[in-house]
Structures are given as C-alpha cells and as structure tokens.
Design an enzyme around this catalytic site. Structure first.
Site, PDB file in Angstrom:
ATOM      1  N   LYS A  21      38.282  10.778   0.903  1.00 56.09           N
ATOM      2  CA  LYS A  21      36.903  10.498   1.312  1.00 56.09           C
ATOM      3  C   LYS A  21      36.881   9.994   2.763  1.00 56.09           C
ATOM      4  O   LYS A  21      35.991  10.335   3.541  1.00 56.09           O
ATOM      5  CB  LYS A  21      36.253   9.459   0.392  1.00 56.09           C
ATOM      6  CG  LYS A  21      35.967   9.926  -1.018  1.00 56.09           C
ATOM      7  CD  LYS A  21      34.971  11.074  -1.122  1.00 56.09           C
ATOM      8  CE  LYS A  21      33.559  10.668  -0.779  1.00 56.09           C
ATOM      9  NZ  LYS A  21      32.589  11.781  -1.066  1.00 56.09           N
TER      10      LYS A  21
ATOM     11  N   TYR B 137      42.216   9.328  -3.669  1.00 55.93           N
ATOM     12  CA  TYR B 137      40.760   9.543  -3.631  1.00 55.93           C
ATOM     13  C   TYR B 137      40.152   8.954  -2.359  1.00 55.93           C
ATOM     14  O   TYR B 137      39.473   9.652  -1.596  1.00 55.93           O
ATOM     15  CB  TYR B 137      40.097   8.914  -4.868  1.00 55.93           C
ATOM     16  CG  TYR B 137      38.593   8.760  -4.736  1.00 55.93           C
ATOM     17  CD1 TYR B 137      37.762   9.873  -4.648  1.00 55.93           C
ATOM     18  CD2 TYR B 137      37.988   7.489  -4.693  1.00 55.93           C
ATOM     19  CE1 TYR B 137      36.378   9.739  -4.525  1.00 55.93           C
ATOM     20  CE2 TYR B 137      36.614   7.348  -4.566  1.00 55.93           C
ATOM     21  CZ  TYR B 137      35.809   8.474  -4.483  1.00 55.93           C
ATOM     22  OH  TYR B 137      34.449   8.337  -4.347  1.00 55.93           O
TER      23      TYR B 137
ATOM     24  N   THR C 127      31.916   6.480  -0.026  1.00 55.40           N
ATOM     25  CA  THR C 127      32.191   5.328  -0.871  1.00 55.40           C
ATOM     26  C   THR C 127      32.682   4.130  -0.052  1.00 55.40           C
ATOM     27  O   THR C 127      33.241   4.316   1.040  1.00 55.40           O
ATOM     28  CB  THR C 127      33.275   5.718  -1.905  1.00 55.40           C
ATOM     29  OG1 THR C 127      33.814   4.549  -2.508  1.00 55.40           O
ATOM     30  CG2 THR C 127      34.441   6.456  -1.243  1.00 55.40           C
ATOM     31  N   ASP C 128      32.533   2.931  -0.605  1.00 50.13           N
ATOM     32  CA  ASP C 128      33.084   1.745   0.063  1.00 50.13           C
ATOM     33  C   ASP C 128      34.607   1.688  -0.071  1.00 50.13           C
ATOM     34  O   ASP C 128      35.255   0.883   0.598  1.00 50.13           O
ATOM     35  CB  ASP C 128      32.446   0.456  -0.476  1.00 50.13           C
ATOM     36  CG  ASP C 128      32.676   0.225  -1.962  1.00 50.13           C
ATOM     37  OD1 ASP C 128      33.273   1.098  -2.628  1.00 50.13           O
ATOM     38  OD2 ASP C 128      32.257  -0.838  -2.466  1.00 50.13           O
ATOM     39  N   GLU C 129      35.171   2.560  -0.924  1.00 46.12           N
ATOM     40  CA  GLU C 129      36.620   2.510  -1.129  1.00 46.12           C
ATOM     41  C   GLU C 129      37.394   2.941   0.117  1.00 46.12           C
ATOM     42  O   GLU C 129      38.587   2.663   0.236  1.00 46.12           O
ATOM     43  CB  GLU C 129      37.017   3.360  -2.345  1.00 46.12           C
ATOM     44  CG  GLU C 129      36.359   2.832  -3.610  1.00 46.12           C
ATOM     45  CD  GLU C 129      36.847   3.494  -4.886  1.00 46.12           C
ATOM     46  OE1 GLU C 129      38.019   3.901  -4.941  1.00 46.12           O
ATOM     47  OE2 GLU C 129      36.042   3.600  -5.817  1.00 46.12           O
TER      48      GLU C 129
HETATM   49  P1  NAD Z   1      30.855  13.137 -10.198  1.00 43.03           P
HETATM   50  O1  NAD Z   1      32.317  13.335 -10.375  1.00 43.03           O
HETATM   51  O2  NAD Z   1      30.033  12.667 -11.359  1.00 43.03           O
HETATM   52  O3  NAD Z   1      30.180  14.483  -9.659  1.00 43.03           O
HETATM   53  C1  NAD Z   1      30.790  15.313  -8.710  1.00 43.03           C
HETATM   54  C2  NAD Z   1      30.153  16.690  -8.822  1.00 43.03           C
HETATM   55  O4  NAD Z   1      30.760  17.522  -7.818  1.00 43.03           O
HETATM   56  C3  NAD Z   1      30.401  17.360 -10.165  1.00 43.03           C
HETATM   57  O5  NAD Z   1      29.186  17.905 -10.669  1.00 43.03           O
HETATM   58  C4  NAD Z   1      31.403  18.473  -9.849  1.00 43.03           C
HETATM   59  O6  NAD Z   1      31.267  19.618 -10.685  1.00 43.03           O
HETATM   60  C5  NAD Z   1      31.051  18.782  -8.403  1.00 43.03           C
HETATM   61  N1  NAD Z   1      32.179  19.382  -7.656  1.00 43.03           N
HETATM   62  C6  NAD Z   1      33.477  18.955  -7.631  1.00 43.03           C
HETATM   63  N2  NAD Z   1      34.208  19.770  -6.859  1.00 43.03           N
HETATM   64  C7  NAD Z   1      33.361  20.719  -6.368  1.00 43.03           C
HETATM   65  C8  NAD Z   1      33.517  21.818  -5.480  1.00 43.03           C
HETATM   66  N3  NAD Z   1      34.714  22.134  -4.965  1.00 43.03           N
HETATM   67  N4  NAD Z   1      32.429  22.565  -5.179  1.00 43.03           N
HETATM   68  C9  NAD Z   1      31.208  22.264  -5.712  1.00 43.03           C
HETATM   69  N5  NAD Z   1      31.003  21.240  -6.558  1.00 43.03           N
HETATM   70  C10 NAD Z   1      32.064  20.473  -6.874  1.00 43.03           C
HETATM   71  O7  NAD Z   1      30.706  12.132  -8.964  1.00 43.03           O
HETATM   72  P2  NAD Z   1      29.588  11.044  -8.649  1.00 43.03           P
HETATM   73  O8  NAD Z   1      30.012   9.759  -9.243  1.00 43.03           O
HETATM   74  O9  NAD Z   1      28.249  11.602  -8.955  1.00 43.03           O
HETATM   75  O10 NAD Z   1      29.775  10.912  -7.067  1.00 43.03           O
HETATM   76  C11 NAD Z   1      29.046  11.757  -6.171  1.00 43.03           C
HETATM   77  C12 NAD Z   1      29.442  11.430  -4.749  1.00 43.03           C
HETATM   78  O11 NAD Z   1      29.173  10.072  -4.474  1.00 43.03           O
HETATM   79  C13 NAD Z   1      30.931  11.638  -4.467  1.00 43.03           C
HETATM   80  O12 NAD Z   1      31.076  12.192  -3.173  1.00 43.03           O
HETATM   81  C14 NAD Z   1      31.515  10.242  -4.507  1.00 43.03           C
HETATM   82  O13 NAD Z   1      32.635  10.139  -3.657  1.00 43.03           O
HETATM   83  C15 NAD Z   1      30.356   9.421  -4.015  1.00 43.03           C
HETATM   84  N6  NAD Z   1      30.287   8.032  -4.513  1.00 43.03           N
HETATM   85  C16 NAD Z   1      30.349   7.760  -5.856  1.00 43.03           C
HETATM   86  C17 NAD Z   1      30.252   6.444  -6.295  1.00 43.03           C
HETATM   87  C18 NAD Z   1      30.286   6.102  -7.759  1.00 43.03           C
HETATM   88  O14 NAD Z   1      30.322   4.918  -8.116  1.00 43.03           O
HETATM   89  N7  NAD Z   1      30.233   7.060  -8.684  1.00 43.03           N
HETATM   90  C19 NAD Z   1      30.096   5.408  -5.368  1.00 43.03           C
HETATM   91  C20 NAD Z   1      30.020   5.729  -4.012  1.00 43.03           C
HETATM   92  C21 NAD Z   1      30.105   7.041  -3.602  1.00 43.03           C
END
Ligand code: NAD
Length: 362
Positions: free
Chosen positions: A166, A162, A137-139
C-alpha cells in the site's frame, strides 16, 4: 459540483467499496460503475441493494489488465475514480505476498496510467474537476508506541507485505501528481468495521464464532491497539474528499476510538450475551489466546484534524452504537456470511508465516 457525476469505483464489491457504492446510489444522483475482479473478498451480494438501479453498472475485471481498463475508461468516461481495489488482509499477505504486489502495486500503476490517458483527453470543466482518489491505510506509517498519533506528515515505515504494497501505491500516486499533474487525492484511514465485512477480519470473525459457540482466538496478549471507524463514516469521508479535497493532498481519517483487541472482543461478547444469550454460559468463556501474528504492529491511531478543519468531517457514530449495529446485522444476515463460511473461508487461522508463496516451494 454537478448533481450527476460518473464515478468509477474499483473494488466496489468489497467491504468499503460496496458501502461507498450503496451510499452513492441511495443518497446522490451520481452514477457508479464498479470494477471488481471478484476475488475471495469480493461479493456481489453486497451490491444487491443497488443492483437493479439504472445508475449502477458492474464490470468484472482485474485492475492490472491494461486493455480492459482502457476500454472501461473509454466507455464509462468517469469524472471521479475512487480506487479501493486491493488485496487487503495482512494475514494473507504473510502467507502469499505475490497477489499484493500484482494488485496493490502493479494494478495501481496500470490504473494511474489509464487515468492519466483519460484525463489528458478531457477538456475544460471536465478536465478541471477530474479526480483520482486512492484509498489507503494508516498501516503505511508502521507502529506507534503508547503515545502519539499518525497524521499527514508522518514518515512512511510499513512493516508487513500488505502495508509495504500500500505504501508503494501511495508513492506512485504522489509521483503521478507531481510528475504528470494528475489531480490525485490520497486518504489514509484506520481500521474499519461494520456490516458486510469479510468474516476473516477480527470483528466479524469474533461475532460469527460467538454466534456459533466456537473459540474466539485473540493474537498474542490481545493488547494491540487499533483506532476503529464505522464503515459508513469512512464512506461519507471518502465522498467528501473525492468531491471537495484539494488535488495533490492527503487526508488522514480515523475514528478517535482506540481500543485493544481484547477490549473489542469483550465488547462483542457482552453484546452477544444480551442479544443472543448462550445457554452454555457467557460468551467470554470462548476467548482463547493464540500465538501472535509475526511482526504484529503494537498500536495505530490517527489525528483526523485536517479533514475536520478543511472539509468539516468527523465520525458520526461512537464505537458502542456502531458495534451494536454490526452485531445486530450479522445476527440478521446469516445468509450473507453463511455462504462465505461454507465456501471460500471456513474460519481457519491465516498468516502464521508457516507457508509463503516462494517460487518453487508450493
Ligand atoms: P476488501 O478486501 O473487502 O475488498 C477489496 C475488493 O477489491 C474486493 O471486492 C476484491 O474482489 C477487489 N479486488 C482485489 N483485487 C482486485 C483486482 N486485481 N482487480 C479488481 N478488483 C480487485 O477490502 P476493504 O476492506 O473494502 O478495503 C478497501 C480499500 O480500503 C483497500 O485499498 C484497503 O487497503 C483500504 N483500507 C481498508 C481498511 C479496512 O479497515 N478495511 C482501512 C483503511 C484502508
């Protein structure tokens, strides 16, 4: 690249992971094994469109469980690991940081170790094309003032539990490349929005509360700025980087779509007024300003020039059309979010720092 690769997608039942998985099955000849613990944020309903495909398989497992990960690597024999599994919500990280350490740091470490074991066992072309792609993430870069953009050279300065977790996992991934030669890739992306987004995040929460005629709570003065990217554009970028990115490199991904939270919520209200008029009056009347999130970062914005120059990616969808598609999707998929709202998340305020999972305090 061969037309048929084996992808291991961690967190594939979540918001972005399910978009990547649906895209891989619908638009390529590759096969996908999703590994997901199915926490509150994981939802098999998001994978229903691909569940019956013979190129899809699902393993319910915790990425921090080394034995399970070793067995899954042995069975799936992946060419590309796309690592998205994470605890992903800043507000939840304020109330309960432990799970963020366990999954985002320890889980990523376990996965790196098993990926390294697997990669060392490969030979020839398969070893040369293996990739471990960590989705971040950009965070991790902290907060921007009114000017400037994050890019791949920005110094790390995470501020929330968080983003700190990350950042830690990004550093581990770089170390596994530098020290052991594991062919890793990292992408740091801005805020995503779109269909299948868990209802506690800003955009889906406001859409659903608006549909239900409930208050639309905006944190602080609503002037915090985020750079919004449509999730399908992110999924496309991830698949491009995973297959064509340079091992050891980082790519910043963003939407060139800076908006304050207040403007995002107003745009949702305007769309709902057109698509689902409320006889009681315009949806903006539901906006309320509530106490700010502790440590709320002021502004994030991305310079996505590198991925544009080197891999030819740029976002396809502008915010107006992406938001319209998203509102239409939530209006048409009440079953998907209705089940969540009546079960694991009922719309309550999270992340006030009034509670924290300190040992002995629960
Ligand atoms: P989300 O919370 O919707 O999905 C996360 C998934 O990971 C869920 O299905 C959860 O069940 C699974 N999970 C959690 N802990 C687990 C574990 N210990 N073992 C196996 N599975 C596990 O998140 P998202 O928004 O889809 O984000 C996905 C990735 O992208 C993350 O790594 C997040 O940091 C990154 N990201 C998200 C955004 C955003 O805007 N949503 C932006 C940049 C990066």
């Amino acid at each position: 690249m061969p037309a048929s690769l084996r992808f291991l997608v961690t967190g594939g039942a979540g918001f972005i992971g399910s978009a990547v998985t649906r895209r891989l099955i619908a638009e390529t000849g590759h096969s996908v094994c999703v590994v997901d613990k199915l926490t509150y944020a994981g939802n098999l309903a998001s994978l229903a469109p691909v569940a019956a495909d013979p190129r899809f398989r699902f393993e319910k497992a915790d990425i921090a469980d080394g034995e399970r990960m070793r067995a899954i690597f042995a069975e799936v024999d992946p060419d590309i690991v796309l690592h998205l599994a994470a605890e992903s919500h800043v507000d939840r990280s304020i109330d309960g940081p432990s799970a963020f350490i366990d999954t985002n740091i320890v889980g990523s470490f376990v996965l790196l170790q098993e990926a390294l074991r697997h990669w060392r066992g490969l030979a020839g072309e398969r070893r040369a094309r293996f990739r471990f792609h960590h989705v971040s993430t950009d965070e991790v870069f902290g907060s921007l003032g009114p000017d400037g953009l994050f890019d791949e050279a920005t110094a790390y300065a995470p501020t929330s539990p968080y983003s700190a977790s990350k950042a830690a996992s990004d550093h581990l991934v770089r170390a596994w490349h530098h020290t052991y030669g594991l062919p890793t890739l990292i992408t740091n992306c801005s805020n995503n929005y779109g269909p299948y987004h868990f209802p506690e995040k800003l955009i889906p929460l406001m859409i659903i509360n608006g549909i239900e005629g409930k208050p639309l709570p905006i944190y602080g003065n609503g002037l915090n700025v985020r750079d919004w990217l449509y999730v399908e554009d992110h999924a496309e970028a991830l698949l491009l980087v995973a297959q064509r990115g340079e091992p050891g490199e980082t790519y910043a991904i963003g939407g060139q779509n800076e908006l304050s939270n207040r403007d995002v919520v107003r745009a949702i209200c305007t769309l709902l007024d057109g698509l689902r008029p409320d006889p009681a009056g315009p949806h903006e009347r539901l906006i309320t300003y509530v106490a700010d999130r502790p440590g709320h970062d002021a502004r994030y914005a991305i310079d996505a020039g590198k991925i544009g120059r080197e891999l030819g990616w740029s976002p396809r969808r502008d915010f107006a059309s992406g938001l319209r598609l998203t509102v239409e999707w939530y209006l048409a998929h009440r079953n998907w979010w209705g089940d969540i709202r009546s079960g694991v998340y009922r719309g309550e305020r999270l992340g006030t720092a009034a509670v924290a999972d300190l040992p002995g305090e629960q």
